[in-house]
Design a protein around this motif. Structure first.
Motif, short mmCIF file in Angstrom:
data_model
loop_
_atom_site.label_atom_id
_atom_site.label_comp_id
_atom_site.label_asym_id
_atom_site.label_seq_id
_atom_site.Cartn_x
_atom_site.Cartn_y
_atom_site.Cartn_z
N LYS A 88 22.43 4.17 -10.81
CA LYS A 88 21.29 3.28 -11.06
C LYS A 88 21.56 1.92 -10.43
CE LYS A 88 18.98 6.18 -13.67
NZ LYS A 88 19.46 7.34 -12.91
N VAL A 89 20.49 1.27 -10.07
CA VAL A 89 20.62 -0.03 -9.42
C VAL A 89 21.08 -1.07 -10.44
CG1 VAL A 89 18.25 -0.78 -9.78
CG2 VAL A 89 19.47 -1.49 -7.73
N ARG A 90 21.87 -2.05 -9.98
CA ARG A 90 22.45 -3.02 -10.92
C ARG A 90 21.68 -4.34 -10.94
NH1 ARG A 90 27.82 -1.58 -9.95
NH2 ARG A 90 28.34 0.20 -11.26
N GLY A 91 21.25 -4.81 -9.77
CA GLY A 91 20.64 -6.15 -9.69
C GLY A 91 19.22 -6.19 -10.21
N ASP A 92 18.56 -7.31 -9.98
CA ASP A 92 17.14 -7.38 -10.36
C ASP A 92 16.32 -8.11 -9.30
OD1 ASP A 92 18.26 -9.79 -10.80
OD2 ASP A 92 17.34 -10.13 -12.76
N VAL A 93 16.58 -7.75 -8.05
CA VAL A 93 15.84 -8.32 -6.93
C VAL A 93 14.46 -7.67 -6.86
CG1 VAL A 93 15.88 -8.63 -4.41
CG2 VAL A 93 18.01 -8.69 -5.72
N THR A 94 13.48 -8.43 -6.41
CA THR A 94 12.13 -7.88 -6.25
C THR A 94 11.80 -7.79 -4.76
OG1 THR A 94 11.51 -8.94 -8.31
CG2 THR A 94 9.73 -8.16 -6.93
N ALA A 95 11.20 -6.70 -4.37
CA ALA A 95 10.83 -6.52 -2.97
C ALA A 95 9.37 -6.07 -2.89
CB ALA A 95 11.73 -5.49 -2.30
N ALA A 96 8.83 -6.08 -1.68
CA ALA A 96 7.46 -5.63 -1.49
C ALA A 96 7.35 -4.79 -0.24
CB ALA A 96 6.51 -6.82 -1.40
N ILE A 153 9.25 -3.47 4.64
CA ILE A 153 9.73 -3.87 3.33
C ILE A 153 10.53 -5.16 3.43
CG2 ILE A 153 11.69 -2.25 3.56
CD1 ILE A 153 11.58 -1.96 0.48
N THR A 154 10.34 -6.03 2.45
CA THR A 154 11.09 -7.29 2.46
C THR A 154 11.39 -7.75 1.04
OG1 THR A 154 11.10 -9.57 3.25
CG2 THR A 154 8.99 -8.71 2.52
N GLU A 155 12.50 -8.45 0.87
CA GLU A 155 12.77 -9.07 -0.43
C GLU A 155 12.82 -10.59 -0.27
OE1 GLU A 155 15.29 -9.77 1.41
OE2 GLU A 155 17.10 -9.32 0.25
N GLY A 156 12.30 -11.12 0.84
CA GLY A 156 12.25 -12.57 1.04
C GLY A 156 13.16 -13.04 2.14
N ASN A 157 14.37 -12.46 2.22
CA ASN A 157 15.32 -12.89 3.25
C ASN A 157 15.36 -11.95 4.45
OD1 ASN A 157 16.20 -15.09 1.65
ND2 ASN A 157 17.43 -13.65 0.45
N GLU A 211 20.99 -1.12 -1.19
CA GLU A 211 21.94 -2.07 -0.59
C GLU A 211 21.69 -3.50 -1.03
OE1 GLU A 211 21.44 -1.38 3.56
OE2 GLU A 211 22.63 0.47 3.54
N ARG A 212 20.45 -3.79 -1.39
CA ARG A 212 20.09 -5.16 -1.75
C ARG A 212 19.83 -5.33 -3.24
NH1 ARG A 212 19.27 -3.98 3.11
NH2 ARG A 212 19.58 -5.50 4.77
N ASN A 213 20.22 -4.34 -4.04
CA ASN A 213 20.07 -4.41 -5.49
C ASN A 213 18.63 -4.68 -5.93
OD1 ASN A 213 22.80 -3.94 -6.03
ND2 ASN A 213 23.25 -6.09 -5.59
N VAL A 214 17.72 -4.00 -5.29
CA VAL A 214 16.32 -4.19 -5.64
C VAL A 214 16.00 -3.39 -6.90
CG1 VAL A 214 13.96 -3.74 -4.88
CG2 VAL A 214 15.65 -4.58 -3.26
N LYS A 215 15.34 -4.06 -7.84
CA LYS A 215 15.01 -3.40 -9.11
C LYS A 215 13.52 -3.06 -9.20
CE LYS A 215 15.69 -2.23 -13.47
NZ LYS A 215 16.33 -0.96 -13.74
N THR A 216 12.69 -3.92 -8.60
CA THR A 216 11.25 -3.72 -8.66
C THR A 216 10.67 -3.79 -7.24
OG1 THR A 216 11.37 -5.04 -10.66
CG2 THR A 216 9.18 -4.45 -9.90
N SER A 261 2.40 -10.99 -5.66
CA SER A 261 2.77 -10.26 -6.87
C SER A 261 3.67 -11.07 -7.79
CB SER A 261 3.49 -8.95 -6.51
OG SER A 261 2.80 -8.29 -5.49
N VAL A 262 4.60 -11.82 -7.18
CA VAL A 262 5.57 -12.57 -7.99
C VAL A 262 4.95 -13.87 -8.51
CG1 VAL A 262 7.81 -13.73 -7.96
CG2 VAL A 262 7.53 -11.54 -6.78
N ASN A 263 4.24 -14.58 -7.62
CA ASN A 263 3.72 -15.90 -8.00
C ASN A 263 2.25 -15.89 -8.38
OD1 ASN A 263 6.31 -16.87 -7.27
ND2 ASN A 263 5.66 -17.00 -5.14
#
Ligand SMILES: [Zn+2]
Length: 415
Positions: free
Chosen positions: A188-196, A207-211, A284-289, A386-388
């Motif tokens: 299971k994934v550990r982090g809580d990064v959000t991607a779209a 797909i991107t998580e901001g960086n 790889e980037r610990n994406v959770k959502t 979605s986030v803001n």
């Protein structure tokens, strides 16, 4: 009927602990004539159960204004059919699940949905755990005491699998078996990064998580879809010129089915490849959502015959389903969101400009922002929205963009 999946699998999920995932594997069956006849008879027997269930349920209501319960119908039909007793129950369960789902849809306002009423000639046969016996790589599917069982050879990948349920399904021109198997749970994934994710046609997934951002090409997928349409059109034209029931027509149909089976396998293979790569990127980037742009609006709009066909062949739904279950195995949630305006809104000044090229260009003369890939901007827009809850002017854009083409490891065409 594809909407009425049997609910037995859902019940299973609740009872089994977290250490395994329950998945459905599908494979075509290579049966001899005798087995084909048996499979056909079994499906017709299951259809009888369906028709009887439907009849009893409706007749009793018509006369006594009372909807019979699932258990009552099960006990009424017990021991009356030439399939396994639990297979009979499975049909009744499917019927009631259909009713339940229709009721739900009606509640949501979808009154166009009808309760099951149609008589069937054939129906999918379900075997539950107690009717399935492993005999090496062969699966023995029992049809009750004294009746001939259906023997099925498992593909190598399923040789030692724990099978909870099997379903005999007719698809296009042959029988398939859908088996519900246990698979080891994945990390299971550990982090809580959000991607779209911005799904598209030229680029299947961005797909991107901001960086960082990953762009997976969809060109191969598109070319296969085009090939499929072109060839299908040829076959249809040739078939329409032949007489019904003629030998020529039968031959053409066989060819057409063989072609469709082949190309759809290739398309599915590529979809698997795309979704697996996206999931790996997330891990790889610990994406959770993950938010995914829902192009439903694009689909409904009428944009001419050509474009409409292109959009409907996009296979977006299939890709999203694959992503959803693959991400879920890693504990990642996929949430569909409205993607309106995400690829046209300027990240600097916030003005909307309709885009025509692959590179974003802001139409506001005093801003003139440009230089970013349109789909990357789209994914970043979905993430922001979605986030803001709206677009932020001057938001950060992904700096690193990777490009990926799905690998072509397609099976050779069988003659
Ligand atoms: Zn601008």
């Amino acid at each position: 009927m594809s909407r009425c999946k049997n609910n037995a699998v859902k019940k299973l999920k609740r009872t089994i602990e977290q250490s395994v995932d329950i998945l459905v594997e599908k494979f075509p069956l290579h049966l001899n004539q005798e087995q084909i006849n048996l499979a056909r008879n079994l499906q017709m027997e299951a259809a009888k159960v369906w028709n009887a269930t439907c009849n009893i349920h409706r007749t009793v209501y018509g006369r006594h204004h009372y909807w019979l319960k699932e258990g009552a119908i099960k006990s009424l039909l017990k021991g009356k059919y030439d399939i396994h007793s639990q297979s009979v129950q499975a049909v009744v369960e499917t019927y009631f699940e259909c009713c339940e789902r229709t009721a739900e849809l009606h509640k949501q306002g979808g009154t166009a949905w009808k309760y099951p009423y149609r008589r069937k000639r054939f129906f999918t046969v379900t075997w539950k755990e107690s009717a399935i016996t492993h005999m090496g790589r062969t699966l023995r599917l029992s049809n009750g005491r004294g009746a001939e069982p259906l023997m099925v050879k498992l593909p190598e990948r399923l040789a030692g699998a724990v099978i909870h349920q099997a379903q005999l399904v007719w698809r296009r021109n042959q029988y398939w078996l859908h088996v519900t198997v246990e698979k080891p749970a994945l990390t299971k994934v550990r982090g809580d990064v959000t991607a779209a994710i911005d799904p598209g046609e030229v680029h299947a997934i961005t797909i991107t998580e901001g960086n960082d951002a990953l762009v997976i090409s969809g060109r191969l997928l598109r070319s296969l879809n085009r090939l499929r349409n072109k060839e299908l059109c040829k076959y249809q034209r040739a078939i329409s010129k032949t007489k019904k029931g003629s030998r020529k027509r039968r031959r053409l149909l066989v060819k057409k089915y063989r072609f469709l089976n082949w190309i759809e396998r290739r398309i599915e293979h590529i979809l698997h490849n795309i979704s697996t790569n996206a999931v790996r990127w997330c891990m790889e980037r610990n994406v959770k959502t993950v938010y995914i742009g829902n192009p439903e609006g694009v689909r409904k709009k009428d944009c001419g015959k050509k474009h409409n066909q292109r959009i409907s062949q996009w296979a977006f739904g299939k890709l999203r389903d694959m992503l959803e279950y693959k991400l879920k195995r890693h504990g990642i949630e996929l949430i569909p969101v409205d993607e309106r305006g995400t690829s046209g809104t300027c990240p600097v000044c916030g003005e909307y400009t309709k885009q025509t090229g692959r590179v974003y260009r802001c139409g506001n003369a005093s801003c003139g922002f440009t230089g970013i890939h349109r789909d990357v901007l789209g994914a970043s827009g979905i993430l922001d929205k979605s986030v803001n809850g709206g677009f932020t002017n001057g938001r950060k854009l992904p700096l690193m963009v990777d490009y990926l083409r799905p690998m072509v490891l397609a099976p050779q065409r069988v003659a």
